[in-house]
Design a protein around this motif. Sequence first.
Motif, PDB file in Angstrom:
ATOM      1  N   VAL A 108       0.860  -1.183   0.000  1.00 51.13           N
ATOM      2  CA  VAL A 108       0.000   0.000   0.000  1.00 51.13           C
ATOM      3  C   VAL A 108       0.890   1.225   0.000  1.00 51.13           C
ATOM      4  O   VAL A 108       1.838   1.314   0.777  1.00 51.13           O
ATOM      5  N   LEU A 109       0.601   2.188  -0.891  1.00 41.26           N
ATOM      6  CA  LEU A 109       1.358   3.426  -0.950  1.00 41.26           C
ATOM      7  C   LEU A 109       0.603   4.506  -0.180  1.00 41.26           C
ATOM      8  O   LEU A 109      -0.562   4.774  -0.462  1.00 41.26           O
ATOM      9  N   LYS A 110       1.279   5.116   0.796  1.00 39.50           N
ATOM     10  CA  LYS A 110       0.649   6.141   1.624  1.00 39.50           C
ATOM     11  C   LYS A 110       1.393   7.454   1.456  1.00 39.50           C
ATOM     12  O   LYS A 110       2.591   7.470   1.192  1.00 39.50           O
ATOM     13  N   THR A 111       0.675   8.554   1.632  1.00 44.00           N
ATOM     14  CA  THR A 111       1.289   9.881   1.604  1.00 44.00           C
ATOM     15  C   THR A 111       0.911  10.620   2.874  1.00 44.00           C
ATOM     16  O   THR A 111      -0.113  10.336   3.491  1.00 44.00           O
ATOM     17  N   THR A 112       1.732  11.596   3.232  1.00 39.99           N
ATOM     18  CA  THR A 112       1.425  12.381   4.426  1.00 39.99           C
ATOM     19  C   THR A 112       0.249  13.322   4.172  1.00 39.99           C
ATOM     20  O   THR A 112      -0.500  13.629   5.086  1.00 39.99           O
ATOM     21  N   MET A 113       0.071  13.743   2.931  1.00 40.47           N
ATOM     22  CA  MET A 113      -0.995  14.711   2.652  1.00 40.47           C
ATOM     23  C   MET A 113      -2.391  14.085   2.682  1.00 40.47           C
ATOM     24  O   MET A 113      -3.381  14.794   2.793  1.00 40.47           O
ATOM     25  N   CYS A 114      -2.490  12.768   2.618  1.00 37.76           N
ATOM     26  CA  CYS A 114      -3.802  12.107   2.628  1.00 37.76           C
ATOM     27  C   CYS A 114      -3.923  11.105   3.777  1.00 37.76           C
ATOM     28  O   CYS A 114      -4.623  10.097   3.656  1.00 37.76           O
ATOM     29  N   GLN A 115      -3.268  11.385   4.892  1.00 34.41           N
ATOM     30  CA  GLN A 115      -3.309  10.468   6.033  1.00 34.41           C
ATOM     31  C   GLN A 115      -4.715  10.260   6.575  1.00 34.41           C
ATOM     32  O   GLN A 115      -5.070   9.179   7.014  1.00 34.41           O
ATOM     33  N   LYS A 116      -5.532  11.305   6.553  1.00 32.69           N
ATOM     34  CA  LYS A 116      -6.866  11.217   7.146  1.00 32.69           C
ATOM     35  C   LYS A 116      -7.957  10.907   6.114  1.00 32.69           C
ATOM     36  O   LYS A 116      -9.138  10.969   6.429  1.00 32.69           O
ATOM     37  N   ALA A 117      -7.549  10.570   4.916  1.00 34.66           N
ATOM     38  CA  ALA A 117      -8.515  10.257   3.854  1.00 34.66           C
ATOM     39  C   ALA A 117      -9.108   8.868   4.081  1.00 34.66           C
ATOM     40  O   ALA A 117      -8.531   8.037   4.773  1.00 34.66           O
ATOM     41  N   PRO A 118     -10.270   8.589   3.490  1.00 36.47           N
ATOM     42  CA  PRO A 118     -10.875   7.253   3.599  1.00 36.47           C
ATOM     43  C   PRO A 118      -9.947   6.176   3.020  1.00 36.47           C
ATOM     44  O   PRO A 118      -9.099   6.466   2.187  1.00 36.47           O
ATOM     45  N   PRO A 119     -10.127   4.921   3.440  1.00 35.65           N
ATOM     46  CA  PRO A 119      -9.243   3.824   2.991  1.00 35.65           C
ATOM     47  C   PRO A 119      -9.190   3.643   1.474  1.00 35.65           C
ATOM     48  O   PRO A 119      -8.168   3.230   0.942  1.00 35.65           O
ATOM     49  N   GLU A 120     -10.273   3.939   0.772  1.00 34.22           N
ATOM     50  CA  GLU A 120     -10.257   3.742  -0.692  1.00 34.22           C
ATOM     51  C   GLU A 120      -9.320   4.718  -1.401  1.00 34.22           C
ATOM     52  O   GLU A 120      -8.991   4.539  -2.571  1.00 34.22           O
ATOM     53  N   ALA A 121      -8.849   5.752  -0.691  1.00 31.49           N
ATOM     54  CA  ALA A 121      -7.905   6.695  -1.282  1.00 31.49           C
ATOM     55  C   ALA A 121      -6.513   6.092  -1.420  1.00 31.49           C
ATOM     56  O   ALA A 121      -5.715   6.561  -2.227  1.00 31.49           O
ATOM     57  N   LEU A 122      -6.225   5.037  -0.674  1.00 30.83           N
ATOM     58  CA  LEU A 122      -4.901   4.417  -0.718  1.00 30.83           C
ATOM     59  C   LEU A 122      -4.683   3.685  -2.038  1.00 30.83           C
ATOM     60  O   LEU A 122      -5.590   3.073  -2.583  1.00 30.83           O
ATOM     61  N   MET A 123      -3.456   3.737  -2.510  1.00 34.76           N
ATOM     62  CA  MET A 123      -3.075   3.005  -3.716  1.00 34.76           C
ATOM     63  C   MET A 123      -2.601   1.624  -3.275  1.00 34.76           C
ATOM     64  O   MET A 123      -1.618   1.497  -2.548  1.00 34.76           O
ATOM     65  N   ARG A 124      -3.321   0.574  -3.703  1.00 39.88           N
ATOM     66  CA  ARG A 124      -3.015  -0.804  -3.311  1.00 39.88           C
ATOM     67  C   ARG A 124      -2.447  -1.582  -4.495  1.00 39.88           C
ATOM     68  O   ARG A 124      -2.943  -1.459  -5.617  1.00 39.88           O
ATOM     69  N   GLN A 125      -1.452  -2.409  -4.217  1.00 38.28           N
ATOM     70  CA  GLN A 125      -0.819  -3.190  -5.276  1.00 38.28           C
ATOM     71  C   GLN A 125      -1.781  -4.261  -5.795  1.00 38.28           C
ATOM     72  O   GLN A 125      -2.403  -4.973  -5.019  1.00 38.28           O
ATOM     73  N   ILE A 126      -1.887  -4.332  -7.131  1.00 42.07           N
ATOM     74  CA  ILE A 126      -2.784  -5.325  -7.740  1.00 42.07           C
ATOM     75  C   ILE A 126      -2.038  -6.336  -8.606  1.00 42.07           C
ATOM     76  O   ILE A 126      -2.567  -7.405  -8.894  1.00 42.07           O
ATOM     77  N   ALA A 127      -0.820  -5.988  -9.048  1.00 44.01           N
ATOM     78  CA  ALA A 127      -0.064  -6.903  -9.901  1.00 44.01           C
ATOM     79  C   ALA A 127       1.416  -6.561  -9.824  1.00 44.01           C
ATOM     80  O   ALA A 127       1.783  -5.424  -9.525  1.00 44.01           O
ATOM     81  N   ALA A 128       2.253  -7.565 -10.100  1.00 43.12           N
ATOM     82  CA  ALA A 128       3.701  -7.362 -10.117  1.00 43.12           C
ATOM     83  C   ALA A 128       4.333  -8.421 -11.002  1.00 43.12           C
ATOM     84  O   ALA A 128       3.751  -9.487 -11.216  1.00 43.12           O
TER      85      ALA A 128
END
Length: 196
Positions: A108-128
């Motif tokens: 999961v990629l997180k940023t400091t500017m969106c710490q309080k955003a809803p969980p769906e705002a997070l970028m989640r890995q789907i493939a590699a």
Amino acid sequence: MKSFALLFLVVICGMGGLAQKLKPKKRSNSEEIKFRTKTRDVCAITTSGDDEEMKLRIECKSQGLSYWCEFTGKPSVCRAFRNNPKIYWNQIAAELRKVPHACESMDVLKTTMCQKAPPEALMRQIAAGMEPEDLANQEKSVQKASIPMREAGQSSDPARHGQGSENETEAMKLAREHCWESLHGVCSYIIGILRG
């Protein structure tokens, strides 16, 4: 002469900054951000998608291997992202610079500017994926071979290689950040002169 050019550039950039504040921010979904990981893997981030769902792809080269991964999420539900997506993507690149392997280290990629955003705002890995670099180079050479010779000749200008090309790229990047869109060429030229 240089002081006049510098003054001209400052005036142009200042006017550009005022105009940019007056117009709404553009969504730049297809910009590429380059970075190096902690173990010096050379990587690039590209983004695509719309406000509903964004896709982020990371491609890296490391010691004879190429690897990639894709993330998906809805960063647009974060107000700070909507105000300035460029800072959001740069924060993600900054986090990836701290890890040894851009795709294995973070699910999961997180940023400091969106710490309080809803969980769906997070970028989640789907493939590699991973492959030997010579296989990746073969695929790219096949793609290059399909480019018409006329276009290939235009892109192989010898004046664009080496240090001159690097200065031009940096000058254009600064011009895009600080000048009006219609004056990018003039600003990058002046910046190139000043940087010598």
